[in-house]
Design a protein around this motif. Structure first.
Motif, mmCIF file in Angstrom:
data_model
loop_
_atom_site.group_PDB
_atom_site.id
_atom_site.type_symbol
_atom_site.label_atom_id
_atom_site.label_comp_id
_atom_site.label_asym_id
_atom_site.label_seq_id
_atom_site.Cartn_x
_atom_site.Cartn_y
_atom_site.Cartn_z
ATOM 1 N N PHE A 180 10.307 7.635 7.799
ATOM 2 C CA PHE A 180 9.579 8.314 6.813
ATOM 3 C C PHE A 180 10.638 9.650 7.070
ATOM 4 O O PHE A 180 10.430 10.329 7.925
ATOM 5 N N GLU A 211 3.177 7.112 1.388
ATOM 6 C CA GLU A 211 2.684 6.081 2.143
ATOM 7 C C GLU A 211 2.677 4.724 1.372
ATOM 8 O O GLU A 211 2.717 3.735 1.964
ATOM 9 N N PRO A 219 -2.098 8.222 9.308
ATOM 10 C CA PRO A 219 -1.204 8.986 8.373
ATOM 11 C C PRO A 219 0.005 9.456 9.117
ATOM 12 O O PRO A 219 0.190 9.695 10.003
#
Length: 119
Positions: free
Chosen positions: A28, A66, A76
């Motif tokens: 990410f 996500e 998260p």
């Protein structure tokens, strides 16, 4: 007939976007992130040629997207970069942040031991 063709095209596109391997390493990242850039310089160019890269190919996901991970995450993702090891769409482990090559490889080695499909 056009509706059926359109639905087939959507399903084919979705199948192409879904992960093709049993295990992946999701990274990410966020534009302008200096730690993401450091990872790009130090690890990304050689990752696919390593044993870890063969076990869990790298896939980039934008921080905050996500849904694009196509995986069930344990929590998260809040920081970039965050590395999430997934197997069959389930999170196996994660590395929040990037603290350099030695730390990354050591933490990743520990996580890959948790994979059920290690050859």
């Amino acid at each position: 007939m056009a509706v059926v063709a359109g639905a087939a095209a959507v399903l084919a596109a979705m199948a192409g976007a879904a992960p093709a391997c049993a295990a992946e390493l999701l990274v990410f990242e966020q534009a302008g992130c200096v730690w993401c850039q450091r990872f790009e310089r130090e690890i990304a160019p050689l990752y696919s040629r390593t044993e870890e890269g063969r076990l869990a190919p790298l896939r980039r996901v934008a921080l905050g997207d996500e849904d694009a991970a196509f995986a069930t995450l344990a929590a998260p993702v809040r920081y970039a970069p965050t590395f999430v090891l997934v197997e069959d769409g389930q999170e196996v482990g994660r590395i929040p942040g990037y603290a350099g090559e030695a730390a990354f490889w050591g933490l990743l080695a520990e996580m890959t031991k948790k994979l059920s499909r290690i050859p």
